[in-house]
Design an enzyme around this catalytic site. Structure first.
Site, PDB file in Angstrom:
ATOM      1  CD  GLU A   1      -1.486  -0.775  -1.150  1.00  7.79           C
ATOM      2  OE1 GLU A   1      -2.527  -0.995  -1.795  1.00  7.79           O
ATOM      3  OE2 GLU A   1      -0.384  -0.572  -1.684  1.00  7.79           O
TER       4      GLU A   1
ATOM      5  CD  GLU B   1      -1.306  -4.639  -4.666  1.00 12.95           C
ATOM      6  OE1 GLU B   1      -1.639  -4.416  -5.835  1.00 12.95           O
ATOM      7  OE2 GLU B   1      -2.049  -4.398  -3.697  1.00 12.95           O
TER       8      GLU B   1
ATOM      9  CG  ASN C   1      -0.768  -4.260  -0.316  1.00 12.15           C
ATOM     10  OD1 ASN C   1      -0.159  -4.051   0.725  1.00 12.15           O
ATOM     11  ND2 ASN C   1      -0.333  -3.834  -1.492  1.00 12.15           N
TER      12      ASN C   1
ATOM     13  CG  HIS D   1       3.592   1.026  -5.191  1.00 10.66           C
ATOM     14  ND1 HIS D   1       3.132   0.892  -3.898  1.00 10.66           N
ATOM     15  CD2 HIS D   1       2.484   0.879  -5.974  1.00 10.66           C
ATOM     16  CE1 HIS D   1       1.826   0.689  -3.899  1.00 10.66           C
ATOM     17  NE2 HIS D   1       1.403   0.680  -5.157  1.00 10.66           N
TER      18      HIS D   1
ATOM     19  NE  ARG E   1       3.817  -0.328   1.502  1.00  3.67           N
ATOM     20  CZ  ARG E   1       3.037  -0.732   0.494  1.00  3.67           C
ATOM     21  NH1 ARG E   1       1.727  -0.612   0.567  1.00  3.67           N
ATOM     22  NH2 ARG E   1       3.559  -1.264  -0.585  1.00  3.67           N
TER      23      ARG E   1
ATOM     24  CE1 TYR F   1      -7.290  -1.377  -1.148  1.00  2.00           C
ATOM     25  CE2 TYR F   1      -5.449  -2.811  -1.677  1.00  2.00           C
ATOM     26  CZ  TYR F   1      -5.933  -1.552  -1.347  1.00  2.00           C
ATOM     27  OH  TYR F   1      -5.072  -0.500  -1.205  1.00  2.00           O
TER      28      TYR F   1
HETATM   29  C1  FCB Z   1      -3.415  -1.570  -4.788  1.00  2.64           C
HETATM   30  C2  FCB Z   1      -2.200  -0.759  -5.160  1.00  2.64           C
HETATM   31  C3  FCB Z   1      -2.290   0.687  -4.757  1.00  2.64           C
HETATM   32  C4  FCB Z   1      -3.676   1.254  -4.948  1.00  2.64           C
HETATM   33  C5  FCB Z   1      -4.709   0.352  -4.358  1.00  2.64           C
HETATM   34  C6  FCB Z   1      -6.128   0.849  -4.494  1.00  2.64           C
HETATM   35  O1  FCB Z   1      -3.509  -2.669  -5.614  1.00  2.64           O
HETATM   36  O2  FCB Z   1      -1.053  -1.300  -4.542  1.00  2.64           O
HETATM   37  O3  FCB Z   1      -1.309   1.383  -5.474  1.00  2.64           O
HETATM   38  O4  FCB Z   1      -3.916   1.538  -6.268  1.00  2.64           O
HETATM   39  O5  FCB Z   1      -4.637  -0.916  -4.942  1.00  2.64           O
END
Ligand code: FCB
Length: 496
Positions: free
Chosen positions: A402, A214, A342, A168, A124, A344
């Site tokens: 992500e 995002e 994504n 992006h 990607r 995290y």
């Molecule tokens: C996300 C972003 C990516 C990267 C990661 C750690 O929010 O999409 O570009 O910076 O965090």
């Protein structure tokens, strides 16, 4: 940041990877595929029960143009808002910029080998809008298009499926100057034109496209809090309008790509939704976490999937609510082929008897974190995020676009980064993702952020997210221990 421009070898082989892993014992089963399966069979009885992913599950790695390409003013590329922002002193840690970054623009062939050696079968990447339209609109820049043509060809020649993101975050600065960027509907229309052109030129070879990465960061951090480019701090009514233009841009782009692209291309967003994780997994807290997830993402994924702003969202915004037409809502909710998220962070949620029926809980002071100050750990988000998509909106195809973590990676004396913390993080996240797939949640693939260390926005080069270490003086690429973990997981299609 000063860099020597020496071109050290950037390719690495399986043997290098094995060496990187540092011990002969770890090296033994580095072959993947059938040989790996044989090793698995022999070891049965000693190994834990295999926790497999579904067959055909796509293992990939992810990057973004501004974070890796460099060549910021080469071959006719226009300035982006991130060029302008990073060139403004004090905005980025250490005043780092993406001017050179990983010099991927010139080293993409070596980087495709890096990706291949990771065992990834999909990549990607994002396309830099100002490389294609230096002024945001007008005549496309043939040299910019040529770069992505060459990249796509190189990926396919190496058995790697390209997944392209259209936006992006590197908006052409010209559109920021002319229209205030996403403050104007005109930018949404320009984005659709650009998306249509990309679909026209690349969809003979690229079959999967993401519209915008995002939206929350684009809107709330770029135009609200102002710590990301373009660094504005707009009042609520204007910010809501920016948000509306951004989701509208997503919908317009979907339509333009269907009109200009080859039949059968797959289109979806790459959203960082807030994911409600039931703090206790009992029915009332699970229901609260679902309600929370629908409401807190009301201005983003919810309107994209439902074609309406929720009543609670509109009531909360009051006189500051976005101005929109019924037609806008139809465009925003243009049918998608998949949803990318994504992941995290978790947001721990519990059920309460008052108000909306849910409460987002504060994190304890000692809640564990990875290297980025925002990165509180909660692997359960990899289970609940996809499951909410299935339950709330009946999404049939989901990608984790992500997931990964920053770590304080330091090469040891032998030059290798022993990132045991990243492996711990990934194994726990993937355990939760496998839990989802094994229950029939339709997750089709996983993209690790990132293949290589890169420019981490406001943190500059100070935080490292790669499976492959970058020496920013020489730009040498060296796989970390986690590269080995990823490769073994991806080639066996199961947890290791
Ligand atoms: C996300 C972003 C990516 C990267 C990661 C750690 O929010 O999409 O570009 O910076 O965090």
């Amino acid at each position: 940041m000063l860099r020597r421009e020496s071109r050290l070898p950037t390719k690495f082989t399986r043997r290098d990877l094995a060496k990187a892993a540092g011990s002969a014992a770890l090296v033994l089963s580095a072959t993947g595929g059938e040989a790996a399966a044989q090793t698995d069979r022999k070891a049965r009885g000693r190994a834990p029960a295999p926790r497999r992913f579904t067959s055909g599950f796509v293992w990939g790695v992810a990057t973004a143009s501004y974070q890796i390409e460099g060549a910021w003013n080469v071959d006719g590329k226009g300035e982006s808002i991130w060029d302008r922002f990073s060139h403004t002193p004090g905005k980025i840690a250490n005043n780092d910029t993406g001017d050179v970054a990983l010099d991927h623009y010139h080293r993409y062939k070596e980087d495709v080998q890096v990706i291949k050696a990771l065992g990834a079968k999909a990549y990607r990447f994002s396309i830099s809008w100002p490389r294609i339209f230096p002024d945001g609109i007008g005549t496309p820049n043939a040299k910019g298009l040529d770069f992505y043509n060459r990249l796509v060809d190189e990926l396919l020649a190496n058995g790697i499926q390209p997944f392209a993101t259209l936006y992006h975050w590197d908006l052409p600065q010209a559109l920021q100057d002319r229209w205030g960027g996403w403050q104007s509907r005109d930018t949404a229309k320009a984005f659709a034109d650009y998306a249509g052109l990309i679909a026209d030129k690349l969809s003979d070879r690229v079959r999967h496209f993401f519209t915008i990465n995002e939206l929350l960061c684009v809107v709330d951090f770029g135009y609200g809090a102002g710590f990301m480019a373009p660094g504005l701090q707009l009042p609520p009514a204007e910010l809501n309008q920016v948000r509306h233009h951004a989701v509208l841009a997503h919908g317009l782009a979907v339509q333009a790509m269907r009109a200009k692209g080859r039949r059968g291309i797959k289109i979806g967003p790459a959203e960082n939704i807030s994911i409600g994780v039931p703090v206790v997994e009992t029915p009332e807290h699970i229901a609260a976490a679902e309600r929370y997830t629908r409401e807190v993402n009301a201005g983003y994924l919810t309107v994209m999937l439902e074609g309406r702003y929720t009543d609670a969202f509109l009531a909360a915004q009051g006189a500051d609510a976005p101005k929109f037409t019924p037609d806008d809502l139809k465009i925003i909710a243009s049918p998608l082929d998949f949803v990318g998220i994504n992941i995290y962070l978790p947001k721990y949620v519990r059920a309460i008897d008052t108000g909306p029926g849910y409460q987002e809980l504060p994190f304890s002071k000692s809640h564990p974190k990875m290297a980025s100050s925002w990165h509180l750990i909660g692997p359960e988000a990899l289970y609940w995020g996809p499951r909410h998509l299935q339950r709330l909106w009946n999404v049939k195809d989901i990608y984790v676009t992500e997931n990964g973590c920053g770590a304080a990676d330091e090469p040891a004396e032998d030059g290798i980064v022993y990132d045991s913390d990243r492996i711990m993080y990934l194994r726990n996240c993937l355990t939760q993702l496998q839990r989802a797939t094994s229950e029939g949640v339709p997750v089709r693939g996983y993209f690790h952020w990132s293949s290589m260390d890169n420019f981490e926005w406001m943190s500059g080069f100070g935080i490292r997210f790669g499976l492959v270490h970058i020496d920013y003086a020489s730009l040498k690429r060296t796989p970390k221990l986690s590269a080995r973990f990823f490769r073994e997981t991806a080639t066996r299609n199961r947890l290791v």
